[in-house]
Design a protein around this motif. Structure first.
Motif, PDB file in Angstrom:
ATOM      1  N   GLU A  38       0.942  -1.332   0.280  1.00  0.00           N
ATOM      2  CA  GLU A  38      -0.145   0.031   0.412  1.00  0.00           C
ATOM      3  C   GLU A  38       0.745   1.276   0.337  1.00  0.00           C
ATOM      4  OE1 GLU A  38       0.016  -2.254   2.914  1.00  0.00           O
ATOM      5  OE2 GLU A  38      -2.035  -2.491   3.627  1.00  0.00           O
ATOM      6  N   VAL A  39       2.151   0.862  -0.077  1.00  0.00           N
ATOM      7  CA  VAL A  39       2.815   2.185   0.324  1.00  0.00           C
ATOM      8  C   VAL A  39       3.338   2.735  -1.367  1.00  0.00           C
ATOM      9  CG1 VAL A  39       5.131   2.844   0.473  1.00  0.00           C
ATOM     10  CG2 VAL A  39       4.108   1.322   2.264  1.00  0.00           C
ATOM     11  N   ARG A  40       2.596   3.459  -1.920  1.00  0.00           N
ATOM     12  CA  ARG A  40       2.902   4.340  -3.056  1.00  0.00           C
ATOM     13  C   ARG A  40       3.872   5.456  -3.699  1.00  0.00           C
ATOM     14  NH1 ARG A  40      -3.223   3.203  -2.075  1.00  0.00           N
ATOM     15  NH2 ARG A  40      -2.456   5.592  -1.321  1.00  0.00           N
ATOM     16  N   ILE A  41       5.027   5.440  -2.489  1.00  0.00           N
ATOM     17  CA  ILE A  41       6.074   6.317  -2.829  1.00  0.00           C
ATOM     18  C   ILE A  41       6.351   6.135  -3.086  1.00  0.00           C
ATOM     19  CG2 ILE A  41       6.891   8.208  -1.108  1.00  0.00           C
ATOM     20  CD1 ILE A  41       5.425   7.027   0.916  1.00  0.00           C
ATOM     21  N   SER A  42       7.670   6.575  -4.044  1.00  0.00           N
ATOM     22  CA  SER A  42       8.602   6.267  -5.191  1.00  0.00           C
ATOM     23  C   SER A  42      10.060   5.784  -3.956  1.00  0.00           C
ATOM     24  CB  SER A  42       9.022   6.812  -5.602  1.00  0.00           C
ATOM     25  OG  SER A  42      10.194   7.932  -5.287  1.00  0.00           O
ATOM     26  N   GLU A  43      10.671   5.045  -4.574  1.00  0.00           N
ATOM     27  CA  GLU A  43      11.340   3.975  -3.482  1.00  0.00           C
ATOM     28  C   GLU A  43      12.652   5.720  -3.574  1.00  0.00           C
ATOM     29  OE1 GLU A  43      13.072   0.719  -5.091  1.00  0.00           O
ATOM     30  OE2 GLU A  43      11.443  -0.427  -3.823  1.00  0.00           O
ATOM     31  N   ASP A  44      13.047   6.362  -4.349  1.00  0.00           N
ATOM     32  CA  ASP A  44      13.878   7.307  -4.357  1.00  0.00           C
ATOM     33  C   ASP A  44      13.653   8.173  -3.306  1.00  0.00           C
ATOM     34  OD1 ASP A  44      14.766   6.258  -6.215  1.00  0.00           O
ATOM     35  OD2 ASP A  44      14.598   6.821  -8.232  1.00  0.00           O
ATOM     36  N   ARG A 139      -7.272   8.275   2.503  1.00  0.00           N
ATOM     37  CA  ARG A 139      -7.510   9.648   1.557  1.00  0.00           C
ATOM     38  C   ARG A 139      -6.570  10.239   1.360  1.00  0.00           C
ATOM     39  NH1 ARG A 139     -13.186   8.465   2.234  1.00  0.00           N
ATOM     40  NH2 ARG A 139     -13.139  10.970   2.920  1.00  0.00           N
ATOM     41  N   GLU A 140      -6.515  11.038   1.768  1.00  0.00           N
ATOM     42  CA  GLU A 140      -5.540  12.923   2.341  1.00  0.00           C
ATOM     43  C   GLU A 140      -4.099  12.085   2.537  1.00  0.00           C
ATOM     44  OE1 GLU A 140      -6.510  16.242   3.546  1.00  0.00           O
ATOM     45  OE2 GLU A 140      -9.841  15.956   2.758  1.00  0.00           O
ATOM     46  N   SER A 141      -3.260  10.905   1.710  1.00  0.00           N
ATOM     47  CA  SER A 141      -2.218  10.688   2.179  1.00  0.00           C
ATOM     48  C   SER A 141      -1.618   9.860   1.064  1.00  0.00           C
ATOM     49  CB  SER A 141      -1.607  10.358   3.033  1.00  0.00           C
ATOM     50  OG  SER A 141      -2.534  10.424   4.746  1.00  0.00           O
ATOM     51  N   ASP A 142       0.062  10.418   0.933  1.00  0.00           N
ATOM     52  CA  ASP A 142       0.287   9.936  -0.113  1.00  0.00           C
ATOM     53  C   ASP A 142       0.623   7.998  -0.529  1.00  0.00           C
ATOM     54  OD1 ASP A 142       1.917  11.768  -1.813  1.00  0.00           O
ATOM     55  OD2 ASP A 142       2.110  12.061   0.370  1.00  0.00           O
ATOM     56  N   ALA A 143      -0.046   7.877   0.541  1.00  0.00           N
ATOM     57  CA  ALA A 143       0.424   6.375   0.579  1.00  0.00           C
ATOM     58  C   ALA A 143      -0.228   5.632   2.009  1.00  0.00           C
ATOM     59  CB  ALA A 143       1.685   5.921   0.615  1.00  0.00           C
ATOM     60  N   THR A 168       4.046   0.353  12.345  1.00  0.00           N
ATOM     61  CA  THR A 168       5.529   1.226  12.989  1.00  0.00           C
ATOM     62  C   THR A 168       7.141   0.442  12.312  1.00  0.00           C
ATOM     63  OG1 THR A 168       6.132   1.625  15.211  1.00  0.00           O
ATOM     64  CG2 THR A 168       4.281   3.298  14.435  1.00  0.00           C
ATOM     65  N   TYR A 169       6.488  -0.517  13.754  1.00  0.00           N
ATOM     66  CA  TYR A 169       7.987  -1.820  13.169  1.00  0.00           C
ATOM     67  C   TYR A 169       8.152  -2.594  11.838  1.00  0.00           C
ATOM     68  CZ  TYR A 169       8.897  -0.908  17.943  1.00  0.00           C
ATOM     69  OH  TYR A 169       9.333  -1.001  19.386  1.00  0.00           O
ATOM     70  N   LEU A 170       7.019  -2.718  11.300  1.00  0.00           N
ATOM     71  CA  LEU A 170       7.168  -2.492   9.576  1.00  0.00           C
ATOM     72  C   LEU A 170       8.155  -2.138   8.785  1.00  0.00           C
ATOM     73  CD1 LEU A 170       3.986  -5.077   9.311  1.00  0.00           C
ATOM     74  CD2 LEU A 170       6.062  -6.316   9.297  1.00  0.00           C
ATOM     75  N   LEU A 171       7.348  -0.631   9.455  1.00  0.00           N
ATOM     76  CA  LEU A 171       7.301   0.891   8.393  1.00  0.00           C
ATOM     77  C   LEU A 171       9.215   0.341   8.516  1.00  0.00           C
ATOM     78  CD1 LEU A 171       7.038   3.278   6.925  1.00  0.00           C
ATOM     79  CD2 LEU A 171       6.598   4.477   8.784  1.00  0.00           C
ATOM     80  N   GLY A 172       9.774   0.427   9.806  1.00  0.00           N
ATOM     81  CA  GLY A 172      11.120   0.913   9.855  1.00  0.00           C
ATOM     82  C   GLY A 172      12.016  -0.195   9.128  1.00  0.00           C
ATOM     83  N   LEU A 173      11.517  -1.292   9.422  1.00  0.00           N
ATOM     84  CA  LEU A 173      12.635  -2.532   8.865  1.00  0.00           C
ATOM     85  C   LEU A 173      12.090  -2.155   7.138  1.00  0.00           C
ATOM     86  CD1 LEU A 173      11.601  -5.596  10.585  1.00  0.00           C
ATOM     87  CD2 LEU A 173      13.418  -4.439  11.359  1.00  0.00           C
ATOM     88  N   TYR A 174      11.194  -2.188   6.986  1.00  0.00           N
ATOM     89  CA  TYR A 174      11.082  -1.192   4.898  1.00  0.00           C
ATOM     90  C   TYR A 174      11.833  -0.669   4.949  1.00  0.00           C
ATOM     91  CZ  TYR A 174       9.285  -0.334   0.756  1.00  0.00           C
ATOM     92  OH  TYR A 174       8.243  -0.191  -0.291  1.00  0.00           O
ATOM     93  N   LEU A 175      11.925   0.459   5.732  1.00  0.00           N
ATOM     94  CA  LEU A 175      13.062   1.617   5.166  1.00  0.00           C
ATOM     95  C   LEU A 175      14.613   1.310   5.371  1.00  0.00           C
ATOM     96  CD1 LEU A 175      11.103   4.250   6.404  1.00  0.00           C
ATOM     97  CD2 LEU A 175      11.666   4.441   4.460  1.00  0.00           C
ATOM     98  N   ALA A 176      14.560   0.554   6.722  1.00  0.00           N
ATOM     99  CA  ALA A 176      16.401   0.163   6.899  1.00  0.00           C
ATOM    100  C   ALA A 176      16.719  -1.211   5.621  1.00  0.00           C
ATOM    101  CB  ALA A 176      16.360  -0.955   7.457  1.00  0.00           C
ATOM    102  N   GLN A 177      15.531  -1.436   4.959  1.00  0.00           N
ATOM    103  CA  GLN A 177      16.328  -3.186   3.794  1.00  0.00           C
ATOM    104  C   GLN A 177      16.080  -2.106   2.093  1.00  0.00           C
ATOM    105  OE1 GLN A 177      13.767  -6.811   3.117  1.00  0.00           O
ATOM    106  NE2 GLN A 177      12.507  -5.138   1.657  1.00  0.00           N
ATOM    107  N   LEU A 178      15.490  -1.065   2.709  1.00  0.00           N
ATOM    108  CA  LEU A 178      15.641  -0.048   0.772  1.00  0.00           C
ATOM    109  C   LEU A 178      16.521   0.869   0.850  1.00  0.00           C
ATOM    110  CD1 LEU A 178      13.305   0.638  -1.366  1.00  0.00           C
ATOM    111  CD2 LEU A 178      13.068   2.602   0.470  1.00  0.00           C
TER     112      LEU A 178
END
Ligand code: M6R
Length: 369
Positions: A38-44, A139-143, A168-178
């Protein structure tokens, strides 16, 4: 519909192993890599983020407070946590490299929504961590990263809180990986530890009879203090909030390290103090520091009710009561240590004959400023 429980809150407290398990479900691809689809924000954009600001209110803000410890540790990105109603009126410094994370069970909290709007107007990217599908904040957020706690009916938030921390932990791990802060196998190790949490939460629930007994004994207490340190600090704040809103008892949470900077003056003989004790296996000898805090308040007559890991014997000589939780990595421990505090508040309010699902003066979703 309460499934045999006395209240929705009681049921929702017992739903928590599922809330966490379901929030973790389906987040990895065939190669075991984290994907948050559901995170539709570009990896960049996510790689370029140089600051994360969590905006939320009440219990959701405490979830953000817990998340700060994990995300800063894993991703090396500064994380600010701010009450949404303070954030939007203080001319905050946000720009295109800021990721705003809005945490909300309902997805309708007006202050949180306004904070998202304000941040996006400044060019920030907004990600919503929300439990209610089809609500306004996503609805008002990017993702959006949905928590899968299921509908939360009781006004006091419980299972949504655990699901928010998990998300939030999933988000943190996702960002750490990315962003290359962690290798895939490190992410996998923490994910495996997260997946072990629902059974441990169940263990805490299975042990709740003693917590309930103590709560009933304490039904007439005029005030309760809560102490915690590191991730235990927001747990203490949440424990105090639960008691205020459900039992109408004056309750305050403090960072244990602040004790001698003021709050210890409140301690007089018989004052009940809950202490959330960090794992003895954790870093920075925080465990020893908190044990010495327990000793200090006990010496002044406090009635110490301690939440400690299985096997932590160091707390025993200074504790009037010990509620045990299974061993867990330090950062994941809030998913366990908050549970006895929820049970305590729910049971005490029930013993006082109060309506735990509909506390006075409160609404489930605060859609006005
Ligand atoms: O729906 P939200 O998560 O945005 O609600 C935020 C707060 O209003 C909410 O957590 C409130 O503090 C609860 N009553 C806490 O139990």
């Amino acid at each position: 519909e309460k499934g045999g429980f006395r209240s929705f809150m009681d049921k929702e407290i017992h739903d928590q192993p599922h809330a966490v398990a379901d929030t973790l479900l389906g987040r990895t691809d065939v190669r075991g890599r984290l994907v948050l689809d559901e995170v539709r924000i570009s990896e960049d954009v996510l790689r370029a983020v140089d600051k994360i600001v969590v905006v939320a209110c009440g219990t959701a803000a405490y979830a953000g407070h817990v998340a700060k410890y994990a995300i800063e540790h894993w991703c090396r990105v500064p994380v600010e946590v701010e009450l949404a109603h303070e954030f939007r009126y203080r001319d905050p410094v946000v720009n295109a490299r800021t990721l705003v994370v809005a945490i909300s069970q309902s997805g309708e909290t007006m202050d949180t929504l306004m904070a998202v709007r304000h941040a996006r107007e400044q060019g920030a990217t907004a990600l919503a961590i929300v439990n209610t599908h089809g609500s306004t904040i996503p609805r008002e957020s990017d993702a959006v990263l949905y928590t899968h706690a299921g509908p939360e009916i009781a006004v006091a938030s419980t299972k949504a809180f655990l699901a928010q921390i998990t998300a939030t932990y999933l988000l943190g791990l996702y960002l750490a990986q990315l962003r290359g802060n962690m290798f895939a196998d490190e992410v996998e190790t923490i994910l495996a530890e997260l997946r072990a949490m629902p059974d441990k939460i169940q263990t805490v629930l299975d042990r709740s009879a003693r917590v309930q007994e103590i709560a009933r004994w304490m039904a007439d207490t005029p005030s309760v203090l809560f102490l915690g340190r590191h991730v235990g600090y927001p747990v203490a704040l949440e424990g105090a909030l639960k008691l205020k809103e459900l039992a109408y008892i004056h309750a305050e949470g403090f960072a244990a390290g602040e004790l001698k900077h003021g709050p210890i003056a409140l301690v007089e003989p018989g004052q009940p103090v809950f202490v959330v004790v960090p794992s003895p296996r954790g870093r920075h000898s925080l465990h020893a520091k908190v044990v010495s805090n327990i000793q200090e308040i006990r010496a002044r007559g406090a009635r110490t009710i301690v939440i400690a890991e299985d096997g932590d014997e160091a707390v025993v000589p200074f504790a009037d009561e010990v509620f045990r939780v299974p061993q867990a990595p330090t950062l994941l421990a809030p998913l366990l240590s908050v549970v006895p505090l929820q049970v305590f508040a729910c049971e005490l309010a029930t013993a006082k004959g109060l309506d735990v699902d509909q506390p006075r003066n409160l609404a489930k979703s605060v859609t006005v400023e």
